[in-house]
Write a protein that holds these residues in place. Structure first.
Motif, PDB file in Angstrom:
ATOM      1  N   UNK A 320       0.833  -1.097  -0.022  1.00 37.07           N
ATOM      2  CA  UNK A 320       0.039  -0.232   0.010  1.00 37.07           C
ATOM      3  C   UNK A 320       0.939   1.325  -0.124  1.00 37.07           C
ATOM      4  N   UNK A 321       1.993   1.064   0.827  1.00 41.44           N
ATOM      5  CA  UNK A 321       2.856   2.329   0.919  1.00 41.44           C
ATOM      6  C   UNK A 321       3.355   2.694  -0.406  1.00 41.44           C
ATOM      7  N   UNK A 322       3.974   1.698  -0.939  1.00 42.16           N
ATOM      8  CA  UNK A 322       4.868   1.653  -2.163  1.00 42.16           C
ATOM      9  C   UNK A 322       3.751   2.432  -3.331  1.00 42.16           C
ATOM     10  N   UNK A 471       0.787   4.731   9.469  1.00 47.17           N
ATOM     11  CA  UNK A 471      -0.575   3.981   9.740  1.00 47.17           C
ATOM     12  C   UNK A 471      -0.462   2.617   9.104  1.00 47.17           C
ATOM     13  N   UNK A 472       0.294   2.275   7.889  1.00 45.55           N
ATOM     14  CA  UNK A 472      -0.023   1.106   7.108  1.00 45.55           C
ATOM     15  C   UNK A 472       1.321   0.395   7.022  1.00 45.55           C
ATOM     16  N   UNK A 473       2.435   0.940   7.155  1.00 46.15           N
ATOM     17  CA  UNK A 473       3.498   0.398   7.361  1.00 46.15           C
ATOM     18  C   UNK A 473       4.681   1.154   8.326  1.00 46.15           C
ATOM     19  N   UNK A 474       4.479   1.026   9.411  1.00 50.16           N
ATOM     20  CA  UNK A 474       5.193   1.671  10.544  1.00 50.16           C
ATOM     21  C   UNK A 474       6.883   1.551  10.305  1.00 50.16           C
ATOM     22  N   UNK A 475       7.136   0.488   9.863  1.00 47.73           N
ATOM     23  CA  UNK A 475       8.736  -0.038  10.136  1.00 47.73           C
ATOM     24  C   UNK A 475       9.252   0.294   8.582  1.00 47.73           C
ATOM     25  N   UNK A 476       8.770   0.958   7.556  1.00 44.66           N
ATOM     26  CA  UNK A 476       9.179   1.022   6.054  1.00 44.66           C
ATOM     27  C   UNK A 476      10.297   2.196   6.307  1.00 44.66           C
TER      28      UNK A 476
END
Length: 505
Positions: A320-322, A471-476
């Motif tokens: 989602x983030x990408x 929200x969707x990828x906190x470790x990215x």
């Protein structure tokens, strides 16, 4: 004799040509032709709004302005906060990326500013929206305190919205099989109602608040006087160019008042995303014959705000983030058209499919080829902590005259960047992007240069993406994702950006 004029690569297809070739727009009878009309008329309408905003942002004492001042004075007396209007305006300017530090208004400042927004007109609620969507730019307590401004403005009295619809489109029963009088959400500009067309199509009807244009104009003229007073009495207000922020605020607000402009933004963005093959991202299509200055009927798209997604939804956050960042960057860098207000409430995710719906296109950014090249140059200079490169990139946005001496500006900004680098201990983080842009805008303002509206919108969107990542990828690693996508776009010969950068260097 050599030609020193930069040779830009061929321009990408115009939005009009993308509209003509759009299969998604063609699915709705008559929409392609209507979209071309909206696209053509919008250019003149945007130019007229910009002229009007510049005039309203000039401080003046005319009878209508005096009336606005008296109204604001009454609000200030009721809230017992003489400094509240300047504090609210300054905080909203900081929310747009401008670093402003007005004199401390003392204990209770936040509470008094809230009371002023609740007692004020729609322009004050709009300022509250700027603050509510400033994650990473303002203290969290300010962001949370004004969260209600995003979608919890007081709804119109019963029957008023239906009356506006009938005044613009005729009897409701002639257009809709069902019209829900209870709004889905209400904001400073208007409110939206879920409805169903006679053929069964589920739609959303957006209705503008009555009398809004006159109230906005009066409030903007009053805010111009507040900014002028701040310029005289506050060093922080002077360095932040509050007058420039009032003009930016006026232009964005006045554009949102005309739903025909939003319809143009919707069809342009729909065609751009389709041309990029971004099947994972959709915008609602407006319906021909059901759009006026005060009413906008568009299809209903699925999804929930990304900050309301649940762990049990089973979505791939990194994907989602990408996709989210890719959609924003590619639409901006390749075509110069992008959503101008990507806060959580405007980015919906369908848990069933993992696709996006972008809604509320009242604000959209637009960049030409030179500005797109300037944007990439700025991002490269930011990564290299290069003050001269950042300032030179601003010429592409008209912020700095071609023949202006920028040596003082470069020296001031480099000092700021060196201090930031020392505090960051050499680490380049995504959050620093907003801080660095804020420093640049402040230095430009101190030296009398203009604020580039579309650049401010774009960088505010990047900060929204930072909140999206949390929200969707906190470790990215958000910065790494941005850099990877930009490198891919630069390497694509169809984008023409590498050639553009080389030609304009």
């Amino acid at each position: 004799m050599s030609d020193s004029t930069p040779h830009l690569p061929p321009a990408p297809p115009s939005t009009a040509s993308l509209i003509r070739s759009s299969e998604r727009l063609a699915e709705i009878p008559g929409l392609t032709q209507q979209a071309l009309h909206w696209n053509h008329e919008a250019q003149a309408r945007r130019a007229a709004v910009a002229r009007d905003a510049a005039r309203l942002a000039r401080p003046r004492l005319w009878p209508d302005t005096i009336a606005g001042l008296l109204t604001t004075g009454a609000r200030v007396v009721r809230t017992a906060a003489p400094a509240a209007p300047l504090q609210l305006l300054s905080t909203a300017a900081a929310a747009a990326g401008m670093r402003v530090e007005p004199a401390d208004a003392g204990a209770g400042t936040l509470e008094r500013a809230q009371r002023l927004v609740r007692a004020g007109g729609p322009a004050y609620v709009k300022l509250g929206q700027f603050i509510a969507t400033a994650e990473g730019l303002l203290p969290q307590e300010w962001v949370e305190a004004f969260a209600w401004c995003r979608d919890e403005a007081p709804p119109l009295p019963d029957g008023v919205a239906r009356g506006v619809v009938e005044a613009e489109l005729g009897p409701v029963e002639d257009r809709f099989a069902a019209f829900d009088d209870v709004p889905l959400a209400a904001g400073s500009i208007g409110q939206v109602h879920r409805s169903r067309l006679l053929d069964g199509t589920e739609v959303v009807v957006k209705v503008r608040r009555p009398g809004l244009r006159a109230r906005f104009r009066s409030d903007i003229e009053t805010l111009a006087l507040v900014a002028a007073a701040g310029h005289r009495w506050s060093e922080g207000a002077r360095s932040a160019n509050l007058a420039g922020f009032v003009e930016l605020f006026a232009e964005l607000s006045l554009q949102e008042l005309d739903f025909r402009l939003e319809a143009a933004n919707l069809v342009d963005s729909c065609a751009v995303l389709e041309s990029l093959g971004a099947t994972h991202t959709r915008t609602p299509r407006p319906l021909p014959g059901l759009v006026t200055e005060r009413v906008l009927v568009m299809e209903l798209l699925p999804g929930v705000s990304y900050d309301r997604l649940l762990p049990g939804d089973g979505l791939d956050g990194d994907r989602l983030l990408h996709l989210g960042i890719q959609g924003v960057l590619e639409a901006t860098v390749r075509h110069g058209v992008f959503h101008g207000d990507l806060h959580a409430g405007n980015v919906l995710v369908d848990p069933g499919t993992g696709t996006f719906s972008l809604v509320d296109f009242g604000i959209a950014g637009r960049m030409d080829a030179t500005q797109r090249a300037g944007l990439v140059r700025y991002l490269a200079a930011w990564a290299g902590e290069d003050a001269a490169g950042q300032v030179e990139a601003m010429r592409a946005f008209g912020a700095i005259a071609p023949d202006a001496d920028v040596s003082t500006v470069v020296a001031e900004l480099q000092t700021e960047l060196d201090l930031l680098a020392d505090r960051a201990r050499g680490q380049v983080t995504f959050d620093q992007l907003g801080i660095t842009l804020g420093r640049l805008l402040q230095v430009l303002a101190r030296n009398g240069f203009r604020m580039p509206k579309d650049l401010v919108l774009f960088f505010k969107n990047l900060l929204y993406l930072s909140g999206f990542a949390a929200s969707v990828a906190p470790d990215a690693d958000v910065l790494a994702v941005v850099q990877t996508i930009l490198l891919d776009v630069l390497a694509d010969p169809q984008a023409g950006l590498a050639e553009m950068l080389e030609a304009s260097a």
